[in-house]
Design an enzyme around this catalytic site. Structure first.
Site, PDB file in Angstrom:
ATOM      1  N   HIS A  18       0.850  -1.209   0.000  1.00  0.00           N
ATOM      2  CA  HIS A  18       0.000   0.000   0.000  1.00  0.00           C
ATOM      3  C   HIS A  18       0.887   1.261   0.000  1.00  0.00           C
ATOM      4  O   HIS A  18       0.382   2.367   0.123  1.00  0.00           O
ATOM      5  CB  HIS A  18      -0.876   0.040   1.257  1.00  0.00           C
ATOM      6  CG  HIS A  18      -2.015  -0.948   1.266  1.00  0.00           C
ATOM      7  ND1 HIS A  18      -2.759  -1.244   0.161  1.00  0.00           N
ATOM      8  CD2 HIS A  18      -2.560  -1.671   2.291  1.00  0.00           C
ATOM      9  CE1 HIS A  18      -3.700  -2.134   0.493  1.00  0.00           C
ATOM     10  NE2 HIS A  18      -3.597  -2.407   1.769  1.00  0.00           N
TER      11      HIS A  18
ATOM     12  N   ARG B  52     -17.163  -7.833   1.551  1.00  0.00           N
ATOM     13  CA  ARG B  52     -18.388  -7.220   2.061  1.00  0.00           C
ATOM     14  C   ARG B  52     -19.476  -7.415   1.010  1.00  0.00           C
ATOM     15  O   ARG B  52     -20.230  -8.370   1.063  1.00  0.00           O
ATOM     16  CB  ARG B  52     -18.142  -5.742   2.403  1.00  0.00           C
ATOM     17  CG  ARG B  52     -19.255  -5.097   3.240  1.00  0.00           C
ATOM     18  CD  ARG B  52     -18.930  -3.647   3.527  1.00  0.00           C
ATOM     19  NE  ARG B  52     -18.836  -2.848   2.317  1.00  0.00           N
ATOM     20  CZ  ARG B  52     -19.832  -2.170   1.773  1.00  0.00           C
ATOM     21  NH1 ARG B  52     -21.021  -2.159   2.343  1.00  0.00           N
ATOM     22  NH2 ARG B  52     -19.653  -1.472   0.659  1.00  0.00           N
ATOM     23  N   LYS B  53     -19.528  -6.515   0.004  1.00  0.00           N
ATOM     24  CA  LYS B  53     -20.530  -6.667  -1.051  1.00  0.00           C
ATOM     25  C   LYS B  53     -19.882  -6.894  -2.418  1.00  0.00           C
ATOM     26  O   LYS B  53     -20.424  -7.586  -3.260  1.00  0.00           O
ATOM     27  CB  LYS B  53     -21.396  -5.419  -1.133  1.00  0.00           C
ATOM     28  CG  LYS B  53     -22.359  -5.247   0.019  1.00  0.00           C
ATOM     29  CD  LYS B  53     -23.271  -4.076  -0.280  1.00  0.00           C
ATOM     30  CE  LYS B  53     -24.261  -3.824   0.845  1.00  0.00           C
ATOM     31  NZ  LYS B  53     -24.985  -2.565   0.628  1.00  0.00           N
TER      32      LYS B  53
HETATM   33  P1  A3P Z   1     -16.842  -3.472  -0.565  1.00  0.00           P
HETATM   34  O1  A3P Z   1     -16.553  -3.083   0.844  1.00  0.00           O
HETATM   35  O2  A3P Z   1     -17.333  -2.318  -1.397  1.00  0.00           O
HETATM   36  O3  A3P Z   1     -17.707  -4.660  -0.697  1.00  0.00           O
HETATM   37  P2  A3P Z   1      -9.422  -4.583  -0.482  1.00  0.00           P
HETATM   38  O4  A3P Z   1      -9.252  -5.969  -0.973  1.00  0.00           O
HETATM   39  O5  A3P Z   1      -8.514  -3.600  -1.182  1.00  0.00           O
HETATM   40  O6  A3P Z   1      -9.371  -4.507   0.985  1.00  0.00           O
HETATM   41  O7  A3P Z   1     -10.871  -4.110  -0.950  1.00  0.00           O
HETATM   42  C1  A3P Z   1     -12.001  -4.673  -0.362  1.00  0.00           C
HETATM   43  C2  A3P Z   1     -13.163  -4.440  -1.287  1.00  0.00           C
HETATM   44  O8  A3P Z   1     -13.070  -5.329  -2.408  1.00  0.00           O
HETATM   45  C3  A3P Z   1     -14.486  -4.747  -0.603  1.00  0.00           C
HETATM   46  O9  A3P Z   1     -15.429  -3.890  -1.236  1.00  0.00           O
HETATM   47  C4  A3P Z   1     -14.672  -6.209  -0.978  1.00  0.00           C
HETATM   48  O10 A3P Z   1     -15.998  -6.663  -0.855  1.00  0.00           O
HETATM   49  C5  A3P Z   1     -14.197  -6.210  -2.420  1.00  0.00           C
HETATM   50  N1  A3P Z   1     -13.749  -7.533  -2.895  1.00  0.00           N
HETATM   51  C6  A3P Z   1     -13.005  -8.429  -2.215  1.00  0.00           C
HETATM   52  N2  A3P Z   1     -12.812  -9.507  -2.977  1.00  0.00           N
HETATM   53  C7  A3P Z   1     -13.443  -9.301  -4.145  1.00  0.00           C
HETATM   54  C8  A3P Z   1     -13.608 -10.091  -5.335  1.00  0.00           C
HETATM   55  N3  A3P Z   1     -13.097 -11.297  -5.431  1.00  0.00           N
HETATM   56  N4  A3P Z   1     -14.320  -9.549  -6.342  1.00  0.00           N
HETATM   57  C9  A3P Z   1     -14.856  -8.320  -6.237  1.00  0.00           C
HETATM   58  N5  A3P Z   1     -14.737  -7.525  -5.137  1.00  0.00           N
HETATM   59  C10 A3P Z   1     -14.032  -8.017  -4.108  1.00  0.00           C
END
Ligand code: A3P
Length: 319
Positions: A135, A285-286
């Site tokens: 990051h 999450r979503k």
């Molecule tokens: P939301 O909170 O909008 O649902 P990171 O991986 O950078 O922490 O980001 C997390 C976000 O990516 C979350 O978004 C999560 O639900 C979504 N996410 C995680 N895995 C995913 C996947 N395989 N496909 C699409 N979105 C995904």
């Protein structure tokens, strides 16, 4: 494990104490970005300013290394899963129908692809295997990543969805869940760039500019494009990381198998190990585009859109 991190925190004590701080939010400013310092959550120092300083000083990249870079909550977990599955598709045969032994069916993408600025990586750098995540903002990356000409894939996302995803995430990782962060407060800090690793916009434009200056070395992806046109974006990713799909693989459905394996539905079912301090379930999450409209007020949306417009002025970058 913690002993080593304590040594690192001690090593940078003077350097950190000389930085500008915001004590209300336990943040300090380093090389133009805000960071947490010390052991800041669940006694871990991942992503702390000390962890970043240590990786800047100690990490030696190899030209073959590949880095997956992102601001938190922009699709890091998804990108990790996709890159890992693409690079290991011969070893773990995603194309043979069901693949019961695939690591992504039993462990988190975060355990398959470590973060450079995490305790586990700093304590055991050899487990990276050439594919790592970070990051860290582009301008603060360890110098050897740039001088070794490593490939970097950056994923970014609509800032409004990042804020909402971040806000939910923060409230899940907090020790003291009896006083969750209010959306108003999260909005205020995010829009001022005062998140760990913030400002989001400077993080994003730093990598965006790098992708224009060094297009063969920095690939800039958007979460929204990956959602909309998954197959083409995954093929683009595979080509960039030096593992393009062959015509035969495209024909036999290998691309779709990897997309299915790394899809939200599949991974969110796998990552429910509640025995961990921080269950990997927290990263799912979503997984949809535009969910922020269900939370943000019209005024908040206008303010965030205005910041995005100003920060992206003159750049071919819109959301
Ligand atoms: P939301 O909170 O909008 O649902 P990171 O991986 O950078 O922490 O980001 C997390 C976000 O990516 C979350 O978004 C999560 O639900 C979504 N996410 C995680 N895995 C995913 C996947 N395989 N496909 C699409 N979105 C995904």
């Amino acid at each position: 494990r913690k002993a080593k991190m304590s040594i690192i925190i001690e090593r940078y004590k003077d350097k950190v104490s000389a930085l500008p701080t915001n004590d209300d939010h336990h943040l300090c400013r380093y090389e133009g970005f805000w960071y947490c310092h010390g052991f800041w959550y669940h006694s871990k120092a991942d992503f702390s300013v000390e962890a970043i300083m240590a990786s800047q000083e100690d990490f030696q990249a190899l030209p073959t290394d590949i880095f997956l870079a992102s601001y938190p909550k922009t699709g890091t977990t998804w990108l990790k899963a996709l890159a890992f599955a693409i690079l290991n598709r011969t070893k773990f045969k995603t194309n043979s129908g069901s693949c019961p032994t695939h690591p992504l069916l039993t462990i988190s993408p975060h355990d398959c692809v470590p973060f450079l600025e995490s305790e586990s990586f700093l304590n055991n750098p050899s487990y990276a295997n050439g594919l790592m995540a970070t990051h860290i903002p582009y301008t603060s990356l360890p110098k050897s990543i740039i001088s070794s000409d490593c490939r970097i894939v950056y994923i970014c996302r609509n800032p409004k969805d990042v804020l909402i995803s971040f806000w939910h995430f923060l409230n899940k990782v907090r020790d003291d869940i009896s006083t969750p962060t209010k959306l108003d407060d999260a909005f205020e800090l995010f829009s001022k760039g005062m998140n760990a690793g913030g400002s989001f916009w400077d993080h994003m434009t730093g990598y965006y500019m790098a992708s224009l200056e060094r297009p063969n070395k920095v690939l800039f992806l958007k979460y929204e494009d990956l959602k909309k046109d998954t197959e083409n974006e995954v093929k683009k990713l595979a080509k960039f990381i030096g593992n393009p799909f062959t015509e035969e693989e495209e024909y036999d459905g290998s691309v779709q198998k990897i997309i299915g394996l790394c899809g939200f539905e599949n991974l969110s079912k796998v990552n429910k190990d509640t025995s961990k301090v921080l269950s990997d379930d927290i990263y799912f999450r979503k997984g949809i585009v535009g969910d922020s409209v269900n939370y943000l007020t019209t005024e908040m949306i206008q303010i965030l859109d205005k910041i995005t417009k100003e920060k992206c002025d003159g750049l071919d970058l819109s959301f």
